[in-house]
Design a protein around this motif. Structure first.
Motif, short mmCIF file in Angstrom:
data_model
loop_
_atom_site.label_atom_id
_atom_site.label_comp_id
_atom_site.label_asym_id
_atom_site.label_seq_id
_atom_site.Cartn_x
_atom_site.Cartn_y
_atom_site.Cartn_z
N SER A 29 0.89 -1.18 -0.15
CA SER A 29 0.05 0.13 0.10
C SER A 29 0.97 1.16 -0.06
CB SER A 29 -0.86 -0.07 1.17
OG SER A 29 -1.87 -1.07 1.19
N CYS A 30 1.59 1.15 0.91
CA CYS A 30 2.55 2.67 1.01
C CYS A 30 4.06 2.38 0.46
CB CYS A 30 2.68 3.08 2.49
SG CYS A 30 3.67 2.12 3.65
N ARG A 34 6.60 1.02 1.88
CA ARG A 34 7.64 0.96 3.00
C ARG A 34 8.33 -0.48 3.20
NH1 ARG A 34 7.73 4.01 8.36
NH2 ARG A 34 5.65 4.86 7.35
N ASN A 35 9.59 -0.45 3.51
CA ASN A 35 9.98 -1.74 3.80
C ASN A 35 10.21 -1.84 5.18
OD1 ASN A 35 10.25 -2.79 1.18
ND2 ASN A 35 12.58 -2.21 1.00
N PHE A 36 9.87 -2.80 5.99
CA PHE A 36 10.12 -2.80 7.48
C PHE A 36 10.52 -4.24 8.04
CE2 PHE A 36 5.83 -3.69 6.08
CZ PHE A 36 5.38 -4.66 6.92
N ALA A 37 10.85 -4.24 9.26
CA ALA A 37 11.17 -5.45 10.02
C ALA A 37 9.71 -5.94 10.54
CB ALA A 37 12.37 -5.17 11.17
N LEU A 38 9.79 -7.39 10.59
CA LEU A 38 8.87 -8.20 10.95
C LEU A 38 9.42 -8.89 12.17
CD1 LEU A 38 6.80 -9.60 8.18
CD2 LEU A 38 6.04 -7.83 9.57
N PRO A 39 9.32 -8.49 13.32
CA PRO A 39 9.86 -9.15 14.69
C PRO A 39 9.11 -10.30 14.99
CG PRO A 39 8.67 -7.08 15.17
CD PRO A 39 8.97 -7.26 13.87
N ASP A 40 7.61 -10.58 14.30
CA ASP A 40 6.68 -11.69 14.85
C ASP A 40 5.94 -11.85 13.63
OD1 ASP A 40 4.90 -9.58 15.00
OD2 ASP A 40 5.24 -9.14 16.84
N PRO A 41 5.20 -12.93 13.44
CA PRO A 41 4.32 -13.19 12.30
C PRO A 41 3.09 -12.37 12.26
CG PRO A 41 4.42 -15.10 13.90
CD PRO A 41 5.00 -13.82 14.67
N VAL A 42 3.05 -11.12 12.76
CA VAL A 42 1.73 -10.16 12.49
C VAL A 42 2.26 -9.33 11.51
CG1 VAL A 42 0.45 -8.45 13.39
CG2 VAL A 42 1.15 -10.17 15.06
N LEU A 43 1.69 -9.73 10.24
CA LEU A 43 2.07 -9.14 8.81
C LEU A 43 1.11 -7.74 8.99
CD1 LEU A 43 1.67 -12.13 6.70
CD2 LEU A 43 3.69 -11.17 7.88
N LEU A 44 1.65 -6.69 9.52
CA LEU A 44 0.96 -5.34 9.50
C LEU A 44 1.74 -4.18 9.48
CD1 LEU A 44 -2.08 -4.11 9.74
CD2 LEU A 44 -1.51 -4.15 12.24
N CYS A 45 1.64 -3.40 8.46
CA CYS A 45 2.69 -2.16 8.27
C CYS A 45 2.08 -1.12 9.33
CB CYS A 45 2.56 -1.71 6.94
SG CYS A 45 3.60 -0.31 6.40
N ARG A 46 3.08 -0.17 9.74
CA ARG A 46 2.69 1.02 10.63
C ARG A 46 1.67 1.85 9.82
NH1 ARG A 46 7.58 4.35 12.68
NH2 ARG A 46 8.42 4.01 10.77
N CYS A 47 1.34 1.65 8.58
CA CYS A 47 0.45 2.60 7.88
C CYS A 47 -1.27 1.86 8.05
CB CYS A 47 0.55 2.82 6.36
SG CYS A 47 0.28 1.26 5.29
N SER A 66 -2.06 -1.09 6.94
CA SER A 66 -2.28 -2.05 5.98
C SER A 66 -1.75 -3.51 6.40
CB SER A 66 -1.54 -1.74 4.59
OG SER A 66 -1.76 -2.72 3.76
N ALA A 67 -2.66 -4.55 5.98
CA ALA A 67 -2.16 -5.85 6.02
C ALA A 67 -1.93 -6.28 4.66
CB ALA A 67 -3.42 -6.52 6.64
N ASP A 68 -1.60 -5.51 3.72
CA ASP A 68 -1.19 -6.05 2.42
C ASP A 68 0.31 -6.04 2.15
OD1 ASP A 68 -1.31 -6.64 -0.25
OD2 ASP A 68 -2.07 -5.15 -1.05
N VAL A 69 0.97 -6.66 2.75
CA VAL A 69 2.28 -6.89 2.77
C VAL A 69 3.07 -8.24 2.11
CG1 VAL A 69 2.49 -5.41 4.97
CG2 VAL A 69 2.55 -8.06 5.06
N GLU A 70 4.19 -7.98 1.52
CA GLU A 70 4.74 -9.31 1.12
C GLU A 70 6.11 -9.37 1.78
OE1 GLU A 70 7.54 -10.06 -3.03
OE2 GLU A 70 6.87 -7.96 -2.64
N VAL A 71 6.08 -10.79 2.59
CA VAL A 71 7.29 -11.15 3.12
C VAL A 71 8.48 -11.49 2.17
CG1 VAL A 71 8.13 -12.95 4.86
CG2 VAL A 71 5.48 -11.89 4.76
#
Length: 113
Positions: free
Chosen positions: A72-73, A75-88, A90-95
């Protein structure tokens, strides 16, 4: 405990390549999002290597962090756990990383003598 089957697979893959030669160290990459508990894998490693050329070998586990990209936005970000959620929000993320599971390297034991 699926770690038992995973660890047996690691041992089988290593012995398929190394045959009956003794192994000192097995290094594996287990991403933090792979759903594998490293301590359980260490416990299983000791069990499944008994009586094999890997008996007594050390299991080293590298745990790469999860990384993702928000579709959606952007942004590349760290995933410390399996919760696939961006700070914006959105849950539309690519691992991008963190689901790795495989043998990274093997150190053979020094020949006796």
């Amino acid at each position: 405990m699926h770690e038992l089957a995973i660890t047996q697979g690691v041992v089988d893959a290593v012995t398929e390549r190394t045959g009956s030669a003794p192994v000192a160290v097995v290094r594996v990459r287990v991403g933090r999002l792979a759903g594998v508990v490293p301590d359980a894998m260490r416990f299983c490693f000791e069990l499944v290597t008994a009586g094999t050329p890997l008996e007594g070998a050390e299991l080293e586990i590298e745990q790469p962090e999860g990384r993702a990209r928000c579709r959606s936005c952007g942004r590349n970000f760290a995933l410390p756990d399996p919760v696939l959620l961006c700070r914006c929000g959105s849950a539309d993320v690519e691992v991008l990383a963190g689901r790795e599971l495989g043998v990274a390297s093997v150190v053979m034991a020094e020949p006796a003598g």
